[in-house]
Design a protein around this motif. Structure first.
Motif, mmCIF file in Angstrom:
data_model
loop_
_atom_site.group_PDB
_atom_site.id
_atom_site.type_symbol
_atom_site.label_atom_id
_atom_site.label_comp_id
_atom_site.label_asym_id
_atom_site.label_seq_id
_atom_site.Cartn_x
_atom_site.Cartn_y
_atom_site.Cartn_z
ATOM 1 N N VAL A 54 36.526 -10.143 -7.612
ATOM 2 C CA VAL A 54 36.098 -8.742 -7.552
ATOM 3 C C VAL A 54 36.921 -7.855 -8.485
ATOM 4 N N MET A 55 38.232 -7.971 -8.399
ATOM 5 C CA MET A 55 39.111 -7.091 -9.173
ATOM 6 C C MET A 55 39.472 -7.720 -10.523
ATOM 7 N N ARG A 56 38.450 -7.888 -11.350
ATOM 8 C CA ARG A 56 38.652 -8.414 -12.701
ATOM 9 C C ARG A 56 39.055 -7.289 -13.645
ATOM 10 N N LYS A 57 39.441 -7.666 -14.867
ATOM 11 C CA LYS A 57 39.846 -6.666 -15.865
ATOM 12 C C LYS A 57 38.722 -5.683 -16.155
ATOM 13 N N THR A 58 37.498 -6.194 -16.203
ATOM 14 C CA THR A 58 36.338 -5.322 -16.469
ATOM 15 C C THR A 58 36.177 -4.285 -15.369
ATOM 16 N N THR A 59 36.339 -4.711 -14.129
ATOM 17 C CA THR A 59 36.217 -3.799 -12.981
ATOM 18 C C THR A 59 37.281 -2.706 -13.054
ATOM 19 N N ILE A 60 38.499 -3.096 -13.382
ATOM 20 C CA ILE A 60 39.599 -2.135 -13.478
ATOM 21 C C ILE A 60 39.325 -1.107 -14.573
ATOM 22 N N LYS A 61 38.842 -1.578 -15.715
ATOM 23 C CA LYS A 61 38.526 -0.677 -16.830
ATOM 24 C C LYS A 61 37.437 0.321 -16.453
#
Length: 315
Positions: A133-140
């Motif tokens: 769920v908390m991938r780099k894309t999600t964080i961005k």
């Protein structure tokens, strides 16, 4: 009103005995501003430098601290100039811009706190799904949205207010906020409705989401083992303290406009100073002391600095 240049100026009427204590005020506020920059920047640098802090939770903390520096930079330079000026004035356009930046960053803080609450919810309540769920894309996406959404929504309000007619030119405050809308001759119903929409969308709804996620974390932690409860307390408590602090000041900021001149000038000045001094320093203090990993790196940095200073003196 300056007819020659067609520029409207607003007098900031929230200052108390500035002619008498101008240099004292300047030194105190300049010192506080430097402290805000140094304290917040130190923790941001620690998060950037140390790879074990390159996790979603710490990235959101860094974003929150950067937001605090931007929030202070929107207020302090003009405040310091006003302390040394004979007249505390600002053009209407500059006042509108300061108000826009002020509320954009305030709304961004709520959205960043919402992202942090979601991160803690997934980490504690759905640990197996956390890496997915908390991938780099999600964080961005969360980071960009936290700054872009309030900026776009408040830009509409700023454009709509750019041509309003003023009947009063003395603002009861130390800097520009939504109190400036008390100066207009006639309040626009459309602008008032849009203001309520923004308050719900970037204020109340994120707050309700945060309360929901932390309630879920509390329930699941209570039903789980001691280790889970300990993890929840260590990581969620600092976020909750920051949320409570910030929510209190923003509620005051919204309510005080409704009270208008009925609120004592001294009390108004004290509460305003609490907002611009206490909260930007509260964030790095809480995260620096309460977050175990950040606290560990901070202690190492302080010990290294002290040892280096002592060695320099000996040599």
């Amino acid at each position: 009103m300056d007819d020659e240049l067609n520029v409207t100026y607003i007098t900031l009427g929230g200052y108390l005995e500035v002619q008498k204590y101008r240099y004292l005020y300047f030194v105190i506020m300049f010192t506080v501003y430097i402290l805000i920059i140094c304290c917040n920047s130190t923790i941001v640098c620690l998060i950037v430098i140390h790879r074990n802090l390159h996790e979603p939770m710490y990235i959101f903390i860094a974003a929150l601290l950067i937001n605090s520096v931007l929030y202070s930079t929107n207020i302090y330079p003009k405040l310091l100039i006003d302390f040394l000026s004979e007249k505390q004035m600002i053009s209407f356009q500059a006042c509108l811009f300061q108000t826009y930046i002020y509320y954009t960053l305030a709304a961004s803080e709520f959205l960043l706190l919402s992202a942090m609450a979601y991160d803690r919810y997934v980490s504690i309540c759905k640990p197996l799904q956390y890496p997915t769920v908390m991938r780099k894309t999600t964080i961005k996406v969360f980071l960009v949205s936290a700054w872009l959404v309030p900026a776009c929504e408040l830009a509409v309000s700023a454009v709509l207010n750019a041509n309003i007619k003023l009947c009063r030119f003395i603002l009861d405050g130390l800097f520009c906020n939504n109190a400036m809308f008390n100066l207009q001759c006639v309040r626009s119903v459309a602008l008032s409705i849009y203001g309520v929409f923004m308050l719900l969308n970037i204020g109340l709804f994120p707050m309700l989401f945060i309360l929901f996620t932390y309630t879920r974390i509390l329930i699941i932690s209570y039903r789980s083992c001691r280790e889970v409860r300990k993890k929840a307390a260590q990581t969620c408590l600092p976020h909750l303290l920051v949320l409570i602090s910030f929510s209190f000041f923003i509620t005051y900021d919204v309510v005080i406009v409704k009270l208008e001149s009925n609120f004592p000038k001294l009390a108004h000045a004290i509460m305003t100073l609490q907002m611009i001094i206490y909260h930007p320093l509260f964030n790095p203090f809480i995260y620096g002391l309460k977050m175990k990993e950040i606290s560990k790196h901070l202690k190492r940095l302080l010990n290294h600095t002290i040892k280096s200073t002592l060695l320099t003196k000996v040599m």
